[in-house]
Motif scaffolding. Structure first.
Motif, PDB file in Angstrom:
ATOM      1  N   SER A  16      46.480  39.516  43.906  1.00 35.55           N
ATOM      2  CA  SER A  16      45.394  38.583  43.581  1.00 35.55           C
ATOM      3  C   SER A  16      45.550  37.226  44.262  1.00 35.55           C
ATOM      4  O   SER A  16      44.661  36.390  44.170  1.00 35.55           O
ATOM      5  CB  SER A  16      45.320  38.364  42.055  1.00 35.55           C
ATOM      6  OG  SER A  16      45.025  39.557  41.390  1.00 35.55           O
ATOM      7  N   ARG A  17      46.662  37.015  44.930  1.00 34.51           N
ATOM      8  CA  ARG A  17      46.899  35.714  45.575  1.00 34.51           C
ATOM      9  C   ARG A  17      46.069  35.594  46.852  1.00 34.51           C
ATOM     10  O   ARG A  17      45.811  36.584  47.534  1.00 34.51           O
ATOM     11  CB  ARG A  17      48.376  35.567  45.953  1.00 34.51           C
ATOM     12  CG  ARG A  17      49.337  35.618  44.797  1.00 34.51           C
ATOM     13  CD  ARG A  17      50.782  35.736  45.299  1.00 34.51           C
ATOM     14  NE  ARG A  17      51.003  36.975  46.025  1.00 34.51           N
ATOM     15  CZ  ARG A  17      51.188  37.045  47.328  1.00 34.51           C
ATOM     16  NH1 ARG A  17      51.170  35.946  48.077  1.00 34.51           N
ATOM     17  NH2 ARG A  17      51.399  38.205  47.923  1.00 34.51           N
ATOM     18  N   LEU A  74      36.112  38.026  52.084  1.00 27.75           N
ATOM     19  CA  LEU A  74      34.933  37.312  51.603  1.00 27.75           C
ATOM     20  C   LEU A  74      35.052  36.994  50.122  1.00 27.75           C
ATOM     21  O   LEU A  74      34.419  36.069  49.617  1.00 27.75           O
ATOM     22  CB  LEU A  74      33.668  38.130  51.879  1.00 27.75           C
ATOM     23  CG  LEU A  74      33.322  38.297  53.366  1.00 27.75           C
ATOM     24  CD1 LEU A  74      32.071  39.138  53.528  1.00 27.75           C
ATOM     25  CD2 LEU A  74      33.130  36.936  54.040  1.00 27.75           C
ATOM     26  N   ARG A  75      35.841  37.788  49.398  1.00 24.66           N
ATOM     27  CA  ARG A  75      36.167  37.470  48.017  1.00 24.66           C
ATOM     28  C   ARG A  75      37.568  37.976  47.727  1.00 24.66           C
ATOM     29  O   ARG A  75      38.041  38.940  48.345  1.00 24.66           O
ATOM     30  CB  ARG A  75      35.162  38.072  47.025  1.00 24.66           C
ATOM     31  CG  ARG A  75      35.077  39.581  47.025  1.00 24.66           C
ATOM     32  CD  ARG A  75      34.034  40.078  46.037  1.00 24.66           C
ATOM     33  NE  ARG A  75      34.395  39.784  44.671  1.00 24.66           N
ATOM     34  CZ  ARG A  75      35.196  40.562  43.926  1.00 24.66           C
ATOM     35  NH1 ARG A  75      35.721  41.667  44.431  1.00 24.66           N
ATOM     36  NH2 ARG A  75      35.466  40.231  42.686  1.00 24.66           N
ATOM     37  N   LEU A  76      38.254  37.292  46.797  1.00 29.10           N
ATOM     38  CA  LEU A  76      39.601  37.703  46.410  1.00 29.10           C
ATOM     39  C   LEU A  76      39.525  38.818  45.384  1.00 29.10           C
ATOM     40  O   LEU A  76      38.653  38.806  44.504  1.00 29.10           O
ATOM     41  CB  LEU A  76      40.366  36.514  45.815  1.00 29.10           C
ATOM     42  CG  LEU A  76      40.645  35.338  46.751  1.00 29.10           C
ATOM     43  CD1 LEU A  76      41.194  34.161  45.953  1.00 29.10           C
ATOM     44  CD2 LEU A  76      41.621  35.733  47.853  1.00 29.10           C
ATOM     45  N   LYS A  77      40.437  39.743  45.480  1.00 25.14           N
ATOM     46  CA  LYS A  77      40.514  40.798  44.466  1.00 25.14           C
ATOM     47  C   LYS A  77      41.162  40.244  43.210  1.00 25.14           C
ATOM     48  O   LYS A  77      42.194  39.569  43.275  1.00 25.14           O
ATOM     49  CB  LYS A  77      41.326  41.986  44.983  1.00 25.14           C
ATOM     50  CG  LYS A  77      40.514  43.005  45.764  1.00 25.14           C
ATOM     51  CD  LYS A  77      41.265  44.304  45.905  1.00 25.14           C
ATOM     52  CE  LYS A  77      40.367  45.413  46.435  1.00 25.14           C
ATOM     53  NZ  LYS A  77      41.076  46.703  46.489  1.00 25.14           N
ATOM     54  N   ASP A 112      46.451  30.815  36.238  1.00 24.66           N
ATOM     55  CA  ASP A 112      47.268  31.909  36.763  1.00 24.66           C
ATOM     56  C   ASP A 112      46.543  32.575  37.925  1.00 24.66           C
ATOM     57  O   ASP A 112      45.344  32.384  38.130  1.00 24.66           O
ATOM     58  CB  ASP A 112      47.602  32.916  35.663  1.00 24.66           C
ATOM     59  CG  ASP A 112      46.374  33.577  35.084  1.00 24.66           C
ATOM     60  OD1 ASP A 112      45.744  34.401  35.778  1.00 24.66           O
ATOM     61  OD2 ASP A 112      46.013  33.264  33.945  1.00 24.66           O
ATOM     62  N   VAL A 113      47.268  33.389  38.701  1.00 21.06           N
ATOM     63  CA  VAL A 113      46.729  33.889  39.970  1.00 21.06           C
ATOM     64  C   VAL A 113      45.453  34.712  39.803  1.00 21.06           C
ATOM     65  O   VAL A 113      44.541  34.625  40.624  1.00 21.06           O
ATOM     66  CB  VAL A 113      47.784  34.720  40.740  1.00 21.06           C
ATOM     67  CG1 VAL A 113      48.826  33.824  41.352  1.00 21.06           C
ATOM     68  CG2 VAL A 113      48.399  35.798  39.874  1.00 21.06           C
ATOM     69  N   SER A 114      45.360  35.497  38.735  1.00 18.14           N
ATOM     70  CA  SER A 114      44.166  36.327  38.562  1.00 18.14           C
ATOM     71  C   SER A 114      42.960  35.486  38.171  1.00 18.14           C
ATOM     72  O   SER A 114      41.868  35.641  38.728  1.00 18.14           O
ATOM     73  CB  SER A 114      44.412  37.403  37.502  1.00 18.14           C
ATOM     74  OG  SER A 114      43.252  38.184  37.333  1.00 18.14           O
ATOM     75  N   VAL A 115      43.149  34.569  37.200  1.00 20.02           N
ATOM     76  CA  VAL A 115      42.044  33.695  36.790  1.00 20.02           C
ATOM     77  C   VAL A 115      41.692  32.752  37.941  1.00 20.02           C
ATOM     78  O   VAL A 115      40.514  32.449  38.168  1.00 20.02           O
ATOM     79  CB  VAL A 115      42.427  32.893  35.527  1.00 20.02           C
ATOM     80  CG1 VAL A 115      41.309  31.952  35.134  1.00 20.02           C
ATOM     81  CG2 VAL A 115      42.722  33.846  34.375  1.00 20.02           C
ATOM     82  N   GLN A 116      42.700  32.310  38.684  1.00 18.20           N
ATOM     83  CA  GLN A 116      42.456  31.477  39.856  1.00 18.20           C
ATOM     84  C   GLN A 116      41.554  32.210  40.844  1.00 18.20           C
ATOM     85  O   GLN A 116      40.597  31.636  41.368  1.00 18.20           O
ATOM     86  CB  GLN A 116      43.781  31.130  40.531  1.00 18.20           C
ATOM     87  CG  GLN A 116      43.653  30.235  41.749  1.00 18.20           C
ATOM     88  CD  GLN A 116      44.998  30.031  42.426  1.00 18.20           C
ATOM     89  OE1 GLN A 116      45.443  30.857  43.221  1.00 18.20           O
ATOM     90  NE2 GLN A 116      45.648  28.933  42.117  1.00 18.20           N
TER      91      GLN A 116
END
Length: 571
Positions: A262-263, A271-274, A492-496
């Motif tokens: 997710s980083r 184009l978008r982060l997983k 956190d990395v996922s919410v980020q």
């Protein structure tokens, strides 16, 4: 010969009881930590990281928390902390076991100087002779790399930057030389170079004192650097734990692999982060499209053909230094010293630099929260510094700010729906309350929350949800430019990843421009079209994001890039 654990957590289960409802937050946790060891705890917001560590000191009131099962044994005394009386816990808190909290502003008393707040530790725990207290505080401030220990000693919290406040909190935590230090996101507000310094400082103190440390962070790269073992939590359960290198390089659980992925990537530009949900959900195998170098170049060509929305020329923002009986001005702190740049419609301009370099002052000056000493700020062809009150009010509606600390940005006594509605009321947006409430409901859904959240208070939300509320409040004014001041630093990395995707989505749908301030270099590179590097109030490098990170020209920029932590392996 294995050292006996300092702390042993055995089968810990806990639940919150509020409003007639019971919510289980910890499920049968088992872990221990020995003197001289660092245990890293990672997981999404709401996974139970902070609850599990705060339970060691029983810092959560009961009610609402109830410990349903298990024990927490403190080694030297061989006692169960869950059964200890309040007087014993008071003797341990801040003395044997100390804690660095996530949000420095809520940890500090705004009415007391920073020096006096550290002296309080010596008073309570009877540390050092009274005559040496000031000297010892200054030594601590120097240890945690505060740029001017003497100024920090007499300064109040609001007079320091976010990173400097966090270093004050760290100094308070280590003042009593504890046996266990619980560090809950201790480097969240710090830039990369100071972050590295603080982590090395903590490791040095730990080695000298043979201190155990529980290190909670959403930054997996940082945790992998400092922790001997890593514990991964999800929804109150431990899903994986093991030696740091093993967990990072060969994770055994899908959730750990999802967190690692997710980083923002070091290379490439999806184009978008997983997010974690993307990795664990039904679309986990779906490929994310990338922005190619050619398409990025073409997009930038179109972007920079338009007229800039902001033109900043030779901007100076100085703060007076006063002394003497009559408090006359003897000098100035040059927070901004001749900064020039443009922001174009639809552009994200990233701003990076060390704590105290002027990043936040730049954002605050741009929107009028700080007064410029000299220079020009041109908004849509008009000088902001020469605007009358009416024109400036119109600009305020179009230029909004998302602040660093979402909790202190919200009134704890005001429902979040009313907080979003309030600026609409002040600026006369929509005809009546019914229309404003409908607009707030729409904004809540737009940022991934629910209409029912209108009636809740800030403390009922996680950090990531609070930041979404702040984004919704900024959007309530239908802005054209948003200053994002460390707006994802506490996540956190996922919410980020979710919030960064949201910001990019809103940018595309609404045609927004961002001034994106952050100390996280990987986030700035991913989000930005161009990046401006600041040092001591000046712009030292300014250019296209990918090019600057690949081949930095300025010595200071090279130092920042070299200081950033990266995971040893990509997952």
């Amino acid at each position: 010969m294995k050292t006996e654990p300092l702390i042993r957590v055995i089968g810990l289960g806990a639940s919150f009881h509020q409003h007639g409802e019971s919510n289980v937050v910890l499920h049968g946790l088992h872990f221990d930590i020995s003197p001289g060891e660092t245990l890293g705890i990672v997981g999404e917001s709401g996974s139970g990281k902070s609850v599990s560590s705060m339970s060691i000191l029983r810092l959560i009131p009961s009610p609402p928390i109830q410990y349903d099962e298990g024990s927490i044994y403190y080694g030297p005394l061989e006692i169960d902390l869950l059964k200890a009386d309040e007087s014993l816990l008071q003797s341990l808190r801040g003395n044997d076991i100390s804690m660095i909290f996530q949000e420095p502003m809520t940890s500090l008393n705004p009415l007391k100087s920073c020096g006096d707040q550290v002296i309080e530790v010596f008073e309570i725990h009877k540390r050092h002779p009274r005559s040496s207290w000031k000297e010892r505080v200054l030594e601590l401030f120097a240890e945690v790399q505060l740029p001017d220990p003497l100024r920090a000693y007499s300064a109040f919290p609001h007079e320091l930057s976010g990173g400097q406040k966090q270093r004050i909190v760290i100094a308070m935590a280590i003042a009593s030389e504890p046996k266990l230090l619980i560090a809950d996101e201790p480097t969240t507000a710090l830039d990369v170079t100071v972050q590295r310094t603080i982590l090395e400082l903590l490791k040095g103190i730990q080695k000298r004192m043979n201190m155990a440390m529980i290190f909670i962070s959403h930054d997996l790269a940082v945790v992998s650097t400092i922790a001997d073992r890593i514990l991964v939590m999800k929804q109150g359960e431990i899903v994986e734990q093991g030696f740091s290198a093993q967990v990072i390089q060969s994770p055994s659980h899908d959730y750990t692999r999802a967190l690692l992925a997710s980083r923002p990537p070091q290379e490439g530009r999806p184009l978008r982060l997983k997010t974690v949900q993307d990795h664990l959900g039904p679309n986990q195998g779906q490929e994310i499209l990338q922005e190619t170098k050619a398409s990025r170049t073409e997009r930038h060509k179109t972007l920079y053909e338009s007229a800039p929305v902001f033109e900043v020329q030779d901007l100076h923002t100085w703060y007076p230094i006063r002394s003497g009986i009559f408090q006359s001005v003897t000098d100035h702190v040059r927070a901004l010293n001749g900064v020039s740049f443009n922001i174009y419609p639809g552009e994200t301009l990233g701003v990076v630099g060390e704590s105290g370099c002027g990043k936040s002052t730049l954002g605050r000056t741009l929107i009028g929260l700080e007064k410029a000493h000299s220079g020009q700020i041109i908004y849509k062809g008009r000088s902001v510094l020469e605007m009358d009150k009416k024109k400036k009010a119109a600009m305020v509606k179009e230029v909004q700010m998302i602040f660093q600390d979402p909790y202190s940005s919200l009134n704890p006594r005001q429902k979040v729906g009313e907080a979003i509605l309030e600026p609409m009321l002040v600026h006369g947006i929509h005809a009546n309350r019914k229309e404003r409430i409908a607009a707030v409901h729409s904004l809540l859904k737009e940022v991934g929350l629910q209409e029912s959240h209108f009636e809740r208070y800030p403390h009922e939300f996680s950090g990531g949800q609070r930041q979404r509320i702040c984004i919704a409040r900024a959007l309530a004014m239908n802005p054209e430019v948003i200053v994002c001041d460390e707006s994802v630093s506490a996540l956190d990395v996922s919410v980020q990843a979710q919030v960064l995707n949201l910001l990019n989505q809103l940018k595309a749908e609404r045609g927004l421009s961002y001034l994106f301030i952050s100390h996280d270099l990987s986030v700035v590179r991913y989000m930005s079209d161009r990046v401006m590097v600041m040092n001591k109030g000046e712009c030292v490098e300014y250019g296209e994001a990918d090019q600057m990170y690949a081949t930095p020209k300025n010595t200071y920029t090279k130092k920042l890039v070299a200081s950033a932590y990266a995971l040893d392996s990509e997952t």
